[in-house]
Write an enzyme that holds these catalytic residues in place. Structure first.
Site, PDB file in Angstrom:
ATOM      1  N   LYS A 125       0.904  -1.154   0.140  1.00  0.00           N
ATOM      2  CA  LYS A 125      -0.118   0.000  -0.302  1.00  0.00           C
ATOM      3  C   LYS A 125       1.001   1.493  -0.270  1.00  0.00           C
ATOM      4  CE  LYS A 125      -4.109   1.124   0.197  1.00  0.00           C
ATOM      5  NZ  LYS A 125      -5.218   0.352  -0.288  1.00  0.00           N
ATOM      6  N   ASP A 165      -7.061   4.070  -4.770  1.00  0.00           N
ATOM      7  CA  ASP A 165      -7.896   4.115  -3.684  1.00  0.00           C
ATOM      8  C   ASP A 165      -8.301   5.429  -2.691  1.00  0.00           C
ATOM      9  OD1 ASP A 165      -7.409   2.022  -1.187  1.00  0.00           O
ATOM     10  OD2 ASP A 165      -7.439   3.892  -0.417  1.00  0.00           O
TER      11      ASP A 165
HETATM   12  P1  NDP Z   1     -12.396   7.060  -2.986  1.00  0.00           P
HETATM   13  O1  NDP Z   1     -11.705   8.679  -2.659  1.00  0.00           O
HETATM   14  O2  NDP Z   1     -13.310   7.294  -4.574  1.00  0.00           O
HETATM   15  O3  NDP Z   1     -13.872   7.986  -2.138  1.00  0.00           O
HETATM   16  C1  NDP Z   1     -14.253   7.969  -0.835  1.00  0.00           C
HETATM   17  C2  NDP Z   1     -15.179   8.297  -0.355  1.00  0.00           C
HETATM   18  O4  NDP Z   1     -15.306   8.403   1.479  1.00  0.00           O
HETATM   19  C3  NDP Z   1     -15.860   9.723  -0.711  1.00  0.00           C
HETATM   20  O5  NDP Z   1     -17.536   9.349  -0.451  1.00  0.00           O
HETATM   21  C4  NDP Z   1     -15.531  10.712   0.385  1.00  0.00           C
HETATM   22  O6  NDP Z   1     -15.976  11.361   1.098  1.00  0.00           O
HETATM   23  C5  NDP Z   1     -15.543   9.915   1.662  1.00  0.00           C
HETATM   24  N1  NDP Z   1     -14.761   9.608   3.094  1.00  0.00           N
HETATM   25  C6  NDP Z   1     -12.874   9.805   2.223  1.00  0.00           C
HETATM   26  N2  NDP Z   1     -12.500   9.781   4.048  1.00  0.00           N
HETATM   27  C7  NDP Z   1     -13.896   9.521   4.518  1.00  0.00           C
HETATM   28  C8  NDP Z   1     -13.728  10.297   5.970  1.00  0.00           C
HETATM   29  N3  NDP Z   1     -11.955  10.589   6.999  1.00  0.00           N
HETATM   30  N4  NDP Z   1     -14.232  10.423   7.093  1.00  0.00           N
HETATM   31  C9  NDP Z   1     -16.062  10.372   6.019  1.00  0.00           C
HETATM   32  N5  NDP Z   1     -15.776  10.027   4.658  1.00  0.00           N
HETATM   33  C10 NDP Z   1     -14.861   9.558   3.907  1.00  0.00           C
HETATM   34  O7  NDP Z   1     -12.653   6.182  -2.464  1.00  0.00           O
HETATM   35  P2  NDP Z   1     -12.643   4.516  -3.020  1.00  0.00           P
HETATM   36  O8  NDP Z   1     -13.813   4.528  -2.653  1.00  0.00           O
HETATM   37  O9  NDP Z   1     -12.254   4.302  -3.827  1.00  0.00           O
HETATM   38  O10 NDP Z   1     -12.437   4.304  -1.365  1.00  0.00           O
HETATM   39  C11 NDP Z   1     -13.034   4.354  -0.199  1.00  0.00           C
HETATM   40  C12 NDP Z   1     -12.594   3.141   0.821  1.00  0.00           C
HETATM   41  O11 NDP Z   1     -13.400   1.486   0.219  1.00  0.00           O
HETATM   42  C13 NDP Z   1     -11.622   2.802   1.464  1.00  0.00           C
HETATM   43  O12 NDP Z   1     -11.970   2.345   2.640  1.00  0.00           O
HETATM   44  C14 NDP Z   1     -10.389   2.422   0.105  1.00  0.00           C
HETATM   45  O13 NDP Z   1      -9.391   1.459   1.135  1.00  0.00           O
HETATM   46  C15 NDP Z   1     -11.609   0.649   0.090  1.00  0.00           C
HETATM   47  N6  NDP Z   1     -11.098   0.208  -0.771  1.00  0.00           N
HETATM   48  C16 NDP Z   1     -11.006   0.346  -2.595  1.00  0.00           C
HETATM   49  C17 NDP Z   1     -11.204  -0.226  -3.452  1.00  0.00           C
HETATM   50  C18 NDP Z   1     -10.641   0.412  -4.156  1.00  0.00           C
HETATM   51  O14 NDP Z   1     -11.317   0.024  -5.880  1.00  0.00           O
HETATM   52  N7  NDP Z   1     -10.732   1.813  -4.747  1.00  0.00           N
HETATM   53  C19 NDP Z   1     -10.562  -1.536  -3.262  1.00  0.00           C
HETATM   54  C20 NDP Z   1     -10.465  -1.800  -1.980  1.00  0.00           C
HETATM   55  C21 NDP Z   1     -10.868  -1.089  -1.395  1.00  0.00           C
HETATM   56  P3  NDP Z   1     -15.174  12.737   0.354  1.00  0.00           P
HETATM   57  O15 NDP Z   1     -15.364  13.049  -0.834  1.00  0.00           O
HETATM   58  O16 NDP Z   1     -15.756  14.493   0.796  1.00  0.00           O
HETATM   59  O17 NDP Z   1     -14.031  13.300   0.839  1.00  0.00           O
END
Ligand code: NDP
Length: 444
Positions: A125, A165
């Protein structure tokens, strides 16, 4: 004295001020106690002590110039945690909260998740405390180019293959890959999540969210339930959340709430996914804007309130520790019977206890959200054989992988006397394959 408690104690002592890393290690090692008893030669070979220590940790300075001509300094990281079963593989996160603890927890989890996919990929990571939010396109490009100017020497299609991510979507991957290619002067699949016209795989964008629903569907089926007619609440509105919502709807559910880090929306008519996609993927706006286009919907400040909305199935898809004991109790009191983790480690240990005590079907992240990295591995395969598969073919492979993961995890849980505990099943099944490879390869 439990065999692995000493290992946990040493991790805490050697890695002070890393609470998320401690949490992830504890969660995994506590469920591996029966494995340590069954395989004493792994204990003797130090497998448990070795697996909690990253093989390599790279920390570097990233300097860039903002639009006002000011020099900005961020910190970049790559944690190459374990390469026993394949090249390091795992995403890059750009978020102001990024630190060593968070990336070590994510890298550690990635080892077992990648193992569960059945594909030959190790765990890693990386990322930076850079915040892409509010930055211009030029600023994001200059940051990504500077970040890659150091990272490129540590990665490669057979060494380490990063992906996206939080905060690293299609735009960032484009800038990162462009710089990698320029520095290496070769076009290889050293990053996944690439654009479709330049080596990307169809379904990669949708894969984590779709895969999550395929996994949850299997878990529901085992208990005589399904998405059909169910009410779903999803946290987040990023890549994982959007495609989880899309698939849940296609499987017959109604998604009534989604969030971002500022607040959440409730739409009794069912969330309109096209509006969310436009606001988030194209315009990069806040979720509060949704109510402008859907007057029946309501916006509330504060993201944790999303768990107060009544639902049958909850899909936390935002970030780590976003669902605590109180939120879990509220969900259970409101009749929620299944939780599928799209984000990494979104439920606190206390919340997980509440779910198990109330017989909630709990689908843990390292199994349920493995569809993203599995499809990244399919992208690597397509790059290696220099072809690209159609959407239906990749989607069918993704579904097959998720069903296989579910079957492996649930049968392992049963074998170790923890029927229905998919968390223990995932930890044990993911670990055994890696431990076996580490043992065979001697000390490293
Ligand atoms: P994105 O950046 O596309 O989206 C993240 C989302 O979560 C946004 O809506 C964001 O809101 C919100 N968010 C982020 N940080 C916080 C916080 N501290 N408190 C509340 N809301 C928060 O990321 P992903 O969708 O890619 O990733 C989301 C999760 O899934 C993570 O845990 C990641 O590690 C996991 N994941 C992702 C994969 C992938 O293929 N992308 C694969 C496996 C796991 P805002 O826009 O306001 O920041």
């Amino acid at each position: 004295m439990k065999i692995l408690q000493n290992v946990i104690d040493r991790v805490i002592e050697k890695n002070p001020n890393e609470p998320e890393f401690h949490q992830a290690v504890k969660e995994v090692l506590e469920s591996l106690e029966p494995v340590a008893e069954r395989y004493p030669h792994w204990v003797k070979a130090g497998i448990f002590d070795r697996i909690v220590e990253p093989e390599r940790q790279i920390i570097f300075r990233v300097t860039w110039v903002d639009d006002n001509g000011n020099v900005q300094v961020n910190r970049g990281y790559r944690i190459q945690f374990n390469s026993a079963i394949g090249p390091y593989k795992g995403g890059l996160r750009f978020h102001p909260s990024v630190n060593l603890s968070i990336l070590k927890f994510l890298g550690f989890e990635q080892i077992f998740k990648n193992s569960l996919t059945g594909m030959p990929i190790g765990g890693a990571k990386g990322g930076s405390d850079f915040d892409p939010k509010g930055k211009s396109e030029g600023e994001i490009m200059r940051f990504c180019q500077s970040f890659m100017t150091e990272l490129y020497r540590h990665i490669g299609e057979d060494t380490d293959v990063p992906a996206g991510d939080i905060g690293v979507g299609a735009k960032e991957i484009g800038f990162l890959y462009g710089q990698y290619k320029r520095l290496k002067n070769s076009f290889t699949g050293a990053i996944t999540g690439k654009g479709i016209t330049w080596g990307g795989s169809l379904v990669r964008k949708e894969a984590t969210g779709y895969g999550l629903c395929y996994f949850v569907e299997e878990a529901l089926k085992a208990k005589g339930r399904s998405f059909e007619g169910a009410t779903v609440v999803i946290s987040g509105s990023g890549n994982v959340a959007i495609y989880a919502a899309e698939k849940a709807e296609r499987l017959g559910a109604k998604v009534v709430a989604m969030s971002d880090s500022n607040g959440y929306i409730y739409d009794p008519d069912g969330i309109n996914i096209d509006t969310i996609k436009r606001l988030k993927e194209i315009e990069r706006k806040r979720i509060s804007e949704y109510v402008k286009y859907h007057p029946n919907a309501k916006y509330f400040d504060g993201c944790s309130g999303v768990w107060s909305i009544k639902c049958d199935i909850a899909l936390p898809c935002a970030t780590q520790n976003e669902l605590d004991k109180k939120a879990a109790e509220t969900l259970v009191a409101n009749g929620c019977y299944a939780v599928g983790e799209g984000a990494n480690m979104p439920s606190t240990p206390e919340a997980i206890k509440v779910f198990f005590n109330n017989k909630v079907i709990f689908c843990p992240a390292k199994a349920a959200n493995a569809g993203g990295v599995a499809t990244s591995a399919l992208e690597m395969t397509q790059n290696s054989i220099r072809c690209s598969w159609p959407f239906e073919k990749v989607d069918a492979k993704l579904k097959e992988i998720m069903i296989n993961i579910y079957n492996t995890v649930s049968s392992t849980a049963k074998e170790y006397g923890c029927e229905d505990n998919l968390l223990v099943g995932a930890n044990i099944a993911g670990f055994i394959k890696v431990a076996d490879a580490m043992y065979a390869q001697g000390l490293f």
